[in-house]
Every structure is written in C-alpha cells, then in structure tokens.
Design an enzyme around this catalytic site. Structure first.
Site, PDB file in Angstrom:
ATOM      1  N   ASP A  64       0.877  -1.168   0.000  1.00 33.30           N
ATOM      2  CA  ASP A  64       0.000   0.000   0.000  1.00 33.30           C
ATOM      3  C   ASP A  64       0.914   1.218   0.000  1.00 33.30           C
ATOM      4  O   ASP A  64       1.550   1.534   1.009  1.00 33.30           O
ATOM      5  CB  ASP A  64      -0.899  -0.017   1.234  1.00 33.30           C
ATOM      6  CG  ASP A  64      -1.833   1.188   1.306  1.00 33.30           C
ATOM      7  OD1 ASP A  64      -1.679   2.115   0.486  1.00 33.30           O
ATOM      8  OD2 ASP A  64      -2.703   1.207   2.194  1.00 33.30           O
ATOM      9  N   ASN A  91       2.451   5.426 -11.177  1.00 30.77           N
ATOM     10  CA  ASN A  91       1.129   5.242 -11.765  1.00 30.77           C
ATOM     11  C   ASN A  91      -0.004   5.188 -10.746  1.00 30.77           C
ATOM     12  O   ASN A  91      -1.115   5.633 -11.028  1.00 30.77           O
ATOM     13  CB  ASN A  91       1.117   3.950 -12.598  1.00 30.77           C
ATOM     14  CG  ASN A  91      -0.283   3.521 -12.970  1.00 30.77           C
ATOM     15  OD1 ASN A  91      -0.923   4.120 -13.818  1.00 30.77           O
ATOM     16  ND2 ASN A  91      -0.774   2.469 -12.312  1.00 30.77           N
ATOM     17  N   SER A 138      -0.391  11.382 -14.760  1.00 36.67           N
ATOM     18  CA  SER A 138      -1.269  12.442 -14.280  1.00 36.67           C
ATOM     19  C   SER A 138      -2.671  12.229 -14.865  1.00 36.67           C
ATOM     20  O   SER A 138      -3.153  11.096 -14.924  1.00 36.67           O
ATOM     21  CB  SER A 138      -0.689  13.819 -14.661  1.00 36.67           C
ATOM     22  OG  SER A 138      -1.523  14.850 -14.209  1.00 36.67           O
ATOM     23  N   SER A 139      -3.311  13.281 -15.316  1.00 34.05           N
ATOM     24  CA  SER A 139      -4.671  13.199 -15.874  1.00 34.05           C
ATOM     25  C   SER A 139      -4.992  14.515 -16.553  1.00 34.05           C
ATOM     26  O   SER A 139      -4.474  15.573 -16.167  1.00 34.05           O
ATOM     27  CB  SER A 139      -5.682  12.933 -14.755  1.00 34.05           C
ATOM     28  OG  SER A 139      -7.011  13.133 -15.214  1.00 34.05           O
ATOM     29  N   LYS A 157      -3.223  16.044  -9.365  1.00 33.15           N
ATOM     30  CA  LYS A 157      -2.727  15.622 -10.676  1.00 33.15           C
ATOM     31  C   LYS A 157      -2.001  16.763 -11.384  1.00 33.15           C
ATOM     32  O   LYS A 157      -1.056  16.536 -12.141  1.00 33.15           O
ATOM     33  CB  LYS A 157      -3.878  15.094 -11.538  1.00 33.15           C
ATOM     34  CG  LYS A 157      -4.400  13.729 -11.108  1.00 33.15           C
ATOM     35  CD  LYS A 157      -3.314  12.661 -11.136  1.00 33.15           C
ATOM     36  CE  LYS A 157      -3.856  11.269 -10.901  1.00 33.15           C
ATOM     37  NZ  LYS A 157      -2.773  10.255 -10.832  1.00 33.15           N
ATOM     38  N   VAL A 186     -10.436   6.703 -19.878  1.00 30.96           N
ATOM     39  CA  VAL A 186      -9.907   5.413 -20.316  1.00 30.96           C
ATOM     40  C   VAL A 186     -10.809   4.301 -19.800  1.00 30.96           C
ATOM     41  O   VAL A 186     -11.069   4.208 -18.597  1.00 30.96           O
ATOM     42  CB  VAL A 186      -8.465   5.205 -19.815  1.00 30.96           C
ATOM     43  CG1 VAL A 186      -7.958   3.818 -20.182  1.00 30.96           C
ATOM     44  CG2 VAL A 186      -7.544   6.284 -20.380  1.00 30.96           C
TER      45      VAL A 186
END
Length: 252
Positions: A64, A91, A138-139, A157, A186
């Site tokens: 974790d 990730n 990131s995003s 992010k 996604v």
C-alpha cells in the site's frame, strides 16, 4: 519498432490492473524486466506470470504505497531483485474524486507524496548509474477545470506534472529525463468508466460524444506512450506532459 529497452529494469507502482497493468506488459513485450506493486496479491500473481511469459524477469510485492515506509521497502527490494532501476513509472492513484478532507488526504498521500517519495528514492540510484527515466501518470483533470467536484484529484494531478518538470530541470545534467502523461477517459473492465457505463450510461455516452476521436481510450494506448517516453527514441524529450485523451480536453 525496436525501442532498445531489452534488459532495462522498470518499476511501476499500481501495476496489477488497468493502465498500470498494461504499462507493465508493454515494457515486458519490449524485453524489459519489470517490478510492480499493488494492494492485492491475487491480481499481482496474475500479472507476474504474464510478465514472465514474455521471457523477462518479474518481481511483485504487495504494498500500500500510502504507507511510505512500505513503499521504500518495495523499491529497495525491486532494486535488489533486478539489480538496478532504469525507469520509474509513478502510476498508482487513490482515485479520490471528492472534495472533502478524506479525498484530499488520500490524494496527497497516494497521488502526490508517494510519487515524490518514490522519485526521491530512485534518483540517487539513477544518478549513480548514469541516468534514468521517471514518468508520472497524471490526468487531463490536472490540465483543465470542469464542473465535476474532483477538487482534490484534479489539484494533485496538476501538482505531479509540476513535480516531473522540476525533476527534469534539476537532474537533466545527471542524465535523468522526467515527463508526465495525462490520460483522458480510459475504459477497462472494472474501472471507473466501466462503472459509469453501467450506472450512468448517459454520462458515459456524453463523454464519448465529446471526444473528437469518438471513443474512450484504452490502457494499451496509454502504455504505448509511456514506453516510448522511457525509450531512447524519446531521448530529447524531458519536462513535458503528453496528453493522451483523443482530444477530449480540447473539446471542452
């Protein structure tokens, strides 16, 4: 295309499913050895066997990453097992999409601080070995503001894009490249957008129709970009955020 990654040693956090799993398998396809961690043993066992089936070394460990001591232990074990770390892909995400304090705390500990801690851990190793690659996932949420209430997720992010840029500027002379990848929507089984499709199909179809390329992305499409960025074919790319979203953030 041969990306000259054969024999490279790659570490990916959160590599048991979705985008992380596809990144792990894409590196293995290129002949790289892969270490990854996740919170679930069963999924890790599956991805470990798939990586090994490509004829490369695989190391997995339950971890974790919000427990930063456990994260450091995983990275040390990965280095010991593989011999070195040439590529780090940060990730893993808490996917805390709210705006309350719990969402902020989870996003900070997993998405931000674990990314920082992992990078800080491997950078001295990379410097000692002559260089390496660090890639943050990131995003598009970190690039554009929407009316969704994901205050914590979007803000963090955005922060990790900045963090990758700082690594690029400060460690380029030591041979380290650092970039970020910003996926859009996604789709994969049991992922966020699978849940949306099953429980709010109107929202799912709305995002699909707003995407200029007409569909949601796949984990493999994100993985292809990550593997390219880590390769010598991208040797002059650093401090950059690559958007992989089918044009979604440009259309909103």
């Amino acid at each position: 295309m041969d990306l000259n990654l054969k024999g490279k040693n790659v570490v990916i956090t959160g590599g048991s499913k979705g985008i992380g799993r596809s990144i792990a398998l894409a590196f293995a396809e290129e002949g790289a050895n892969v270490a990854t961690c996740a919170r679930t043993d069963e999924l890790l066992n599956d991805v470990r066997e798939l990586i090994r089936s490509k004829g490369v070394n695989a190391f997995t460990q339950k971890c974790d990453i919000s427990d930063h001591e456990a994260l450091e232990e995983f990275l040390e074990s990965a280095k010991n097992e593989l011999g070195s770390i040439d590529v780090l892909v940060n990730n893993a995400s808490a996917l805390a999409l709210g705006e309350d304090e719990d969402a902020w705390q989870a996003s900070i500990r997993v998405d931000l601080l674990a990314t920082v801690k992992a990078s800080d851990k491997v950078i001295p190793w990379m410097v000692e070995s002559g260089g390496g690659n660090i890639i943050h996932i990131s995003s598009v949420s970190g690039l554009e503001a929407t009316q969704s209430r994901d205050f914590a997720y979007a803000s963090i992010k955005s922060a990790i894009i900045s963090h990758a840029n700082k690594i690029a500027v400060n460690y380029g002379a030591q041979g380290i490249r650092a970039n970020s990848v910003a996926p859009g929507a996604v789709y994969f089984e049991n992922g966020v957008w699978d849940y949306v499709k099953k429980n709010n199909n109107e929202m799912y179809e709305g995002v699909k129709s707003l995407t200029p390329l007409g569909d949601l992305g796949t984990p493999e499409e994100i993985a292809n970009v990550v593997v390219f960025l880590a390769s010598d074919k991208a040797s002059f790319i650093t401090g950059t955020c690559i958007v992989v979203d089918g044009g979604l953030h440009k259309a909103n």
